[in-house]
Design a protein around this motif. Structure first.
Motif, PDB file in Angstrom:
ATOM      1  N   ILE A 104       0.739  -1.104  -0.048  1.00 28.36           N
ATOM      2  CA  ILE A 104       0.089   0.240   0.113  1.00 28.36           C
ATOM      3  C   ILE A 104       0.820   1.231   0.068  1.00 28.36           C
ATOM      4  N   ALA A 105       1.984   1.212   0.604  1.00 29.58           N
ATOM      5  CA  ALA A 105       2.958   2.114   0.689  1.00 29.58           C
ATOM      6  C   ALA A 105       2.299   3.506   1.238  1.00 29.58           C
ATOM      7  N   CYS A 106       1.962   3.600   2.546  1.00 32.21           N
ATOM      8  CA  CYS A 106       1.515   4.857   2.955  1.00 32.21           C
ATOM      9  C   CYS A 106       2.637   5.546   3.619  1.00 32.21           C
ATOM     10  N   LYS A 107       3.558   4.867   3.868  1.00 32.66           N
ATOM     11  CA  LYS A 107       4.770   5.667   4.392  1.00 32.66           C
ATOM     12  C   LYS A 107       5.596   6.049   3.377  1.00 32.66           C
TER      13      LYS A 107
END
Lengths: 229, 297
Positions: free
Chosen positions: B249-252
């Motif tokens: 998801i790569a939210c950071k």
């Protein structure tokens, strides 16, 4: 021309000066030197002003702007042009995640790639990306147009409302309720106008793009599904 | 939130500046993690020795400690104190017994061990932590750093990153894991020593277990995408290498830069602006669910 050097001058002073400009008729130019990835450069500006930023910026650059025409001579961090209402933001490099998120109007033009969630929940902004876009782009996009010259990542247009997405390259996967749609004359015409705004009219064939939009089935309760509840 | 910085040096001429560059990168990430900070430095080897970094209480007499350890293992133990920590040089063949001796004591905690790895971490504002440990004066081939805003466990030195669960291995994490309790039990049963209740230490332990099973770091990182539930950006150090992984998801946030002199990772571009040649570096955002890895030949 007013010049701010963020190496020696305060970012808040720059934004305060931009906020002081009158709503109409200022026709001014600002140049921002050494932005060094600072966050929130030129946010919330509502004036007829040309702003050139001389390098890479951090988060939210140009967010919530009206009228302003902003050029970023480098990459942009997360949320460039988020909730922009009108005017132009031109990113000369790549944009990070959530470019143009919830944008309501104006044009966000990205010369390079945009990463994940480009145009998430867009509400009227036009976004043109000359490179690729990342996963979950156009998620819940409500209205406005997004044009992508390159490829789109996973789950394009998931839970899309009425925004129209034009992608030239391959799409890794479509999100829920997003489908490829027929390109009619009105779509070719609006795509041509967007390419023109991006300085690419005549260089790129509108016929190379596929239009994606909402299948309009996701939010309608269907009696055949009654057993699922 | 949390901030991560990592620097892998390719040009030997830059090695004496590793600590100074890493501290400068970390300084811009104070706002992302004002609770605590930590630094892993891959410095010079001591022939025949393993370096064990221990954390004391703040008043620990490390000279007396090194002498007592030396007596217990029957060898001289040179040490270097850095603020609340000390690096003890133990003969390679005495590593296990030294480790048991340290683990049996309640006044010190083992932070890392390895031929080259040293870890320094404490509660406090990251700039102060770096200065107190003397990070800017440290040399090395690569290093990683973390500024912490606590979510899954308390603001203690134990909860600060980097975490090390294997010789010369360490990990920093921006994010939060949901299945760390069950995975911790599994790892403990498999003989991986996990010392805290922190979720990120479980990720470090997971990677250590997979490496122990003979997997490459790249493979271990790839498999972690199936086995770890949560959101994360990891930067991982090994004796010769440096790896980066983001969840699907790569939210950071994550941004990387590469020149002929180095590869650098940071949570924000701002953190990279102090590096030499950054204006002409190749700068990119690492893709989600894709492992990146660099190794010294």
């Amino acid at each position: 021309m007013t010049t701010f050097d963020l190496e020696t001058q305060d970012l808040r002073a720059l934004n305060a000066a931009l906020h002081k400009l009158p709503l109409a008729g200022s026709n001014q130019a600002f140049r921002v030197l050494n932005p060094n990835g600072e966050h929130s450069i030129a946010v919330g500006v509502d004036a007829d002003v040309e702003i050139t930023i001389d390098g890479p910026v951090g988060y939210f650059c140009g967010g919530m702007c009206r009228q302003a025409r902003i050029t970023i001579e480098g990459n942009a961090g997360q949320g460039v042009g988020e909730n922009m209402e009108s005017g132009l933001i031109h990113v000369k490099g790549d944009a990070s995640q959530s470019a143009g998120a919830t944008g309501r109007g104006g044009l966000l033009l990205i010369e390079g790639n945009a990463s994940a969630r480009c145009g998430i929940s867009m509400k009227g902004v036009d976004i043109v990306v000359k490179g690729d876009i990342g996963h979950l782009s156009g998620f819940m996009a409500q209205t406005g147009r997004m044009v992508v010259f390159g490829e789109a990542g996973e789950s394009l247009g998931d839970s899309l409302y009425e925004a129209r997405l034009y992608v030239r390259g391959p799409v890794t996967s479509l999100g829920a309720d997003c489908i490829a749609k027929e390109m009619r004359d009105e779509h070719r015409a609006e795509l041509y106008d967007l390419l023109k705004a991006a300085g690419e009219a005549g260089k790129i064939d509108v016929g190379d793009f596929t239009r994606y939009g909402s299948a309009r089935t996701l939010y309608n309760f269907h009696v055949d599904n009654a057993g699922a509840y | 939130m949390c901030g991560i910085a990592g620097l892998f040096i390719k040009d030997k001429a830059l090695e004496p500046q590793l600590g100074a560059l890493l501290a400068r990168m970390t300084s811009t990430l104070c706002g992302r993690g004002p609770d605590s900070a930590g630094f892993a430095i891959y410095g010079a080897e001591r022939p025949g020795a393993i370096k064990i970094t221990v954390q004391g209480t703040g008043t620990t007499d490390f000279a007396a400690l090194a002498a007592a350890l030396g007596q217990a293992i029957g060898a001289e133990v040179p040490f270097a104190q850095h603020w609340t920590h000390a690096v003890l040089a133990v003969p390679r063949e005495k590593t296990e017994i030294a480790e048991s001796w340290i683990d049996a004591r309640s006044d010190i905690a083992l932070v890392s061990k390895g031929a080259r790895l040293e870890i320094f971490k404490e509660v406090g504002y990251p700039d102060d932590v770096a200065a107190n440990f003397g990070i800017p004066a440290m040399a090395g081939t690569h290093g990683i750093a973390h500024t912490r805003m606590a979510t899954e466990s308390a603001v203690t030195t134990d909860g600060a990153h980097p975490f090390s669960t294997g010789a010369d291995q360490c990990l920093v994490h921006n994010g939060s894991l949901s299945n760390h309790a069950s995975l911790r039990r599994e790892l403990l049963a498999d003989g991986i020593r996990i010392r805290t209740q922190n979720d990120s230490e479980v990720a470090a332990g997971y990677i250590s277990r997979e490496l122990r099973a003979g997997k490459s770091l790249g493979q271990a990182l790839e498999d972690s995408l199936c086995d770890l539930d949560g959101f994360f950006t990891f930067v991982i150090g090994t004796e010769d290498g440096f790896g980066v992984l983001r969840d699907p998801i790569a939210c950071k946030p994550a941004v990387m830069a590469e020149t002929d002199q180095y590869v650098a990772f940071a949570s924000e571009y701002k953190s990279l602006t102090g590096l030499p040649g950054i204006k002409t570096a190749r700068v990119w955002e690492p893709k989600p669910a894709q492992s990146y890895f660099w190794e010294h030949a």
